[in-house]
Design a protein around this motif. Structure first.
Motif, PDB file in Angstrom:
ATOM      1  N   LEU A   5      24.919  48.159  37.677  1.00 34.56           N
ATOM      2  CA  LEU A   5      25.889  48.274  38.760  1.00 34.56           C
ATOM      3  C   LEU A   5      26.701  46.981  38.799  1.00 34.56           C
ATOM      4  O   LEU A   5      26.132  45.893  38.898  1.00 34.56           O
ATOM      5  N   ILE A   6      28.018  47.085  38.702  1.00 35.85           N
ATOM      6  CA  ILE A   6      28.889  45.909  38.645  1.00 35.85           C
ATOM      7  C   ILE A   6      29.956  46.035  39.731  1.00 35.85           C
ATOM      8  O   ILE A   6      30.586  47.083  39.877  1.00 35.85           O
ATOM      9  N   THR A   7      30.179  44.957  40.470  1.00 36.17           N
ATOM     10  CA  THR A   7      31.273  44.960  41.432  1.00 36.17           C
ATOM     11  C   THR A   7      32.509  44.334  40.802  1.00 36.17           C
ATOM     12  O   THR A   7      32.432  43.332  40.105  1.00 36.17           O
ATOM     13  N   GLY A   8      33.652  44.964  41.033  1.00 39.78           N
ATOM     14  CA  GLY A   8      34.909  44.432  40.518  1.00 39.78           C
ATOM     15  C   GLY A   8      34.993  44.444  39.007  1.00 39.78           C
ATOM     16  O   GLY A   8      35.146  43.389  38.389  1.00 39.78           O
ATOM     17  N   CYS A   9      34.933  45.636  38.394  1.00 37.48           N
ATOM     18  CA  CYS A   9      34.900  45.672  36.915  1.00 37.48           C
ATOM     19  C   CYS A   9      35.989  46.562  36.328  1.00 37.48           C
ATOM     20  O   CYS A   9      35.833  47.093  35.233  1.00 37.48           O
ATOM     21  N   ASN A  10      37.102  46.700  37.023  1.00 34.82           N
ATOM     22  CA  ASN A  10      38.194  47.505  36.478  1.00 34.82           C
ATOM     23  C   ASN A  10      39.234  46.675  35.735  1.00 34.82           C
ATOM     24  O   ASN A  10      40.205  47.207  35.206  1.00 34.82           O
ATOM     25  N   ARG A  11      39.027  45.342  35.700  1.00 32.45           N
ATOM     26  CA  ARG A  11      39.949  44.481  34.961  1.00 32.45           C
ATOM     27  C   ARG A  11      39.309  43.111  34.775  1.00 32.45           C
ATOM     28  O   ARG A  11      38.278  42.796  35.369  1.00 32.45           O
ATOM     29  N   GLY A  12      39.940  42.285  33.941  1.00 33.30           N
ATOM     30  CA  GLY A  12      39.523  40.900  33.780  1.00 33.30           C
ATOM     31  C   GLY A  12      38.076  40.695  33.384  1.00 33.30           C
ATOM     32  O   GLY A  12      37.541  41.406  32.534  1.00 33.30           O
ATOM     33  N   LEU A  13      37.455  39.709  34.016  1.00 34.59           N
ATOM     34  CA  LEU A  13      36.083  39.349  33.683  1.00 34.59           C
ATOM     35  C   LEU A  13      35.132  40.521  33.871  1.00 34.59           C
ATOM     36  O   LEU A  13      34.280  40.791  33.021  1.00 34.59           O
ATOM     37  N   GLY A 168      33.209  28.274  33.638  1.00 37.67           N
ATOM     38  CA  GLY A 168      34.426  27.490  33.502  1.00 37.67           C
ATOM     39  C   GLY A 168      35.645  28.369  33.294  1.00 37.67           C
ATOM     40  O   GLY A 168      35.672  29.527  33.720  1.00 37.67           O
ATOM     41  N   SER A 169      36.647  27.859  32.610  1.00 39.54           N
ATOM     42  CA  SER A 169      37.924  28.566  32.449  1.00 39.54           C
ATOM     43  C   SER A 169      37.760  29.852  31.644  1.00 39.54           C
ATOM     44  O   SER A 169      37.164  29.863  30.577  1.00 39.54           O
ATOM     45  N   ILE A 170      38.334  30.929  32.185  1.00 41.12           N
ATOM     46  CA  ILE A 170      38.252  32.238  31.556  1.00 41.12           C
ATOM     47  C   ILE A 170      39.654  32.784  31.323  1.00 41.12           C
ATOM     48  O   ILE A 170      40.523  32.683  32.194  1.00 41.12           O
ATOM     49  N   LYS A 171      39.858  33.380  30.182  1.00 40.89           N
ATOM     50  CA  LYS A 171      41.133  34.055  29.903  1.00 40.89           C
ATOM     51  C   LYS A 171      41.003  35.504  30.367  1.00 40.89           C
ATOM     52  O   LYS A 171      40.751  36.405  29.579  1.00 40.89           O
ATOM     53  N   ASN A 172      41.142  35.702  31.657  1.00 41.23           N
ATOM     54  CA  ASN A 172      40.987  37.057  32.197  1.00 41.23           C
ATOM     55  C   ASN A 172      42.313  37.735  32.522  1.00 41.23           C
ATOM     56  O   ASN A 172      42.333  38.832  33.063  1.00 41.23           O
ATOM     57  N   ARG A 173      43.406  37.064  32.197  1.00 41.55           N
ATOM     58  CA  ARG A 173      44.734  37.671  32.310  1.00 41.55           C
ATOM     59  C   ARG A 173      45.690  36.915  31.394  1.00 41.55           C
ATOM     60  O   ARG A 173      45.419  35.773  31.001  1.00 41.55           O
ATOM     61  N   ASP A 174      46.777  37.546  31.045  1.00 44.03           N
ATOM     62  CA  ASP A 174      47.741  36.952  30.124  1.00 44.03           C
ATOM     63  C   ASP A 174      48.789  36.167  30.903  1.00 44.03           C
ATOM     64  O   ASP A 174      49.541  36.726  31.706  1.00 44.03           O
ATOM     65  N   HIS A 175      48.821  34.840  30.671  1.00 42.47           N
ATOM     66  CA  HIS A 175      49.807  33.986  31.329  1.00 42.47           C
ATOM     67  C   HIS A 175      51.017  33.695  30.436  1.00 42.47           C
ATOM     68  O   HIS A 175      51.875  32.890  30.792  1.00 42.47           O
ATOM     69  N   GLY A 176      51.038  34.310  29.266  1.00 39.95           N
ATOM     70  CA  GLY A 176      52.164  34.123  28.364  1.00 39.95           C
ATOM     71  C   GLY A 176      52.154  32.814  27.605  1.00 39.95           C
ATOM     72  O   GLY A 176      53.171  32.427  27.018  1.00 39.95           O
ATOM     73  N   LYS A 182      39.991  29.226  26.019  1.00 33.79           N
ATOM     74  CA  LYS A 182      39.206  29.622  27.189  1.00 33.79           C
ATOM     75  C   LYS A 182      38.115  30.622  26.818  1.00 33.79           C
ATOM     76  O   LYS A 182      38.149  31.262  25.759  1.00 33.79           O
ATOM     77  N   LEU A 183      37.149  30.777  27.717  1.00 32.71           N
ATOM     78  CA  LEU A 183      36.139  31.815  27.549  1.00 32.71           C
ATOM     79  C   LEU A 183      36.797  33.184  27.659  1.00 32.71           C
ATOM     80  O   LEU A 183      37.704  33.385  28.472  1.00 32.71           O
ATOM     81  N   MET A 184      36.332  34.124  26.844  1.00 35.27           N
ATOM     82  CA  MET A 184      36.806  35.493  26.948  1.00 35.27           C
ATOM     83  C   MET A 184      35.830  36.297  27.820  1.00 35.27           C
ATOM     84  O   MET A 184      34.623  36.029  27.811  1.00 35.27           O
ATOM     85  N   PRO A 185      36.326  37.275  28.576  1.00 33.57           N
ATOM     86  CA  PRO A 185      35.432  38.065  29.430  1.00 33.57           C
ATOM     87  C   PRO A 185      34.240  38.650  28.697  1.00 33.57           C
ATOM     88  O   PRO A 185      33.109  38.641  29.217  1.00 33.57           O
TER      89      PRO A 185
END
Length: 228
Positions: A5-13, A168-176, A182-185
């Motif tokens: 069971l995961i909360t908040g798992c429709n995007r990013g991390l 630490g820092s995660i690449k959970n969205r594209d900033h261009g 960074k860590l990947m999800p």
């Protein structure tokens, strides 16, 4: 088939953690404030706002009686100086990042106990490396760590492990821009899998995860002090 069971798992991390657990053969149930209606094998998405206790109570019977892995991931980020922060942004940060974690744990700990499973609470480096304009975010992440540590002592003799991840820092969205350092999800998901695959007698209550090669401060030696 084991259930996660995961909360908040429709995007990013959260999506990265979800995808890795699916690859490991788990049935994944996602509690998401907004649903994506993705058709993914062995993945069930339930619309639920974890910041509202009644929302969780309304869907609790839709979740399996046994939860092998519970991942507390849902969170929001509101950055602003304390003197300028809107009270609504502060309250929403507390409601989602801290209260939401408590509501989910309060409701589903019994399900994890039934499976003698694992609870993973996704935190942040900001609980120890604070920064200006991070009052709401840093405070709630530090409180979340305290919640994890209390829970750890309450359930460890019932064959339930609680792990807090300081990430630490995660690449959970594209900033261009280039952020491949960074860590990947999915890499965080792999770390979680390694924790829960350990023999049951082995316990990792706190795990510090960070990129190997973060951006460097170009100043050296004593010159760096002027930026501290």
């Amino acid at each position: 088939m084991k259930t996660a069971l995961i909360t908040g798992c429709n995007r990013g991390l959260g999506a990265g953690i979800r995808n890795i657990l699916l690859k490991q053969g788990y049935k994944v149930i996602g509690l998401n404030r907004t649903v994506s209606n993705e058709k993914i094998e062995n993945y069930t998405e339930i619309q639920c706002d974890v910041s509202k206790y009644e929302s969780i109570q309304n869907i609790k019977n839709m979740v399996n009686k046994k939860i092998d892995v519970l991942v507390i991931n849902a969170g929001i980020r509101r950055f602003q100086k304390i003197e300028n922060m809107q009270v609504e942004d502060w309250n929403n940060s507390v409601k989602t990042n801290l209260n939401g974690a408590f509501y989910v744990l309060n409701t589903f700990i019994k399900n994890v106990k039934n499976a003698k499973g694992d609870i993973v609470i996704v935190g942040s480096h900001s609980e120890k490396y604070t920064f200006g304009e991070g009052g709401a975010y840093c405070s709630t992440k530090l409180a979340l760590r305290g919640l994890a540590e209390c829970l750890r002592e309450e359930v460890r003799y019932e064959d339930v492990r609680v792990s807090y991840l300081s990430i630490g820092s995660i690449k959970n969205r594209d900033h261009g821009i280039y952020e491949e350092w960074k860590l990947m999800p999915e890499e965080v998901g792999m770390a979680i899998v390694n924790i829960i695959k350990l023999p049951k007698k082995v316990y990792i209550p706190y795990l510090d995860i960070r990129p190997l090669q973060p951006l460097k401060d170009k100043k050296k030696g004593i010159e760096r002090l002027q930026y501290v």
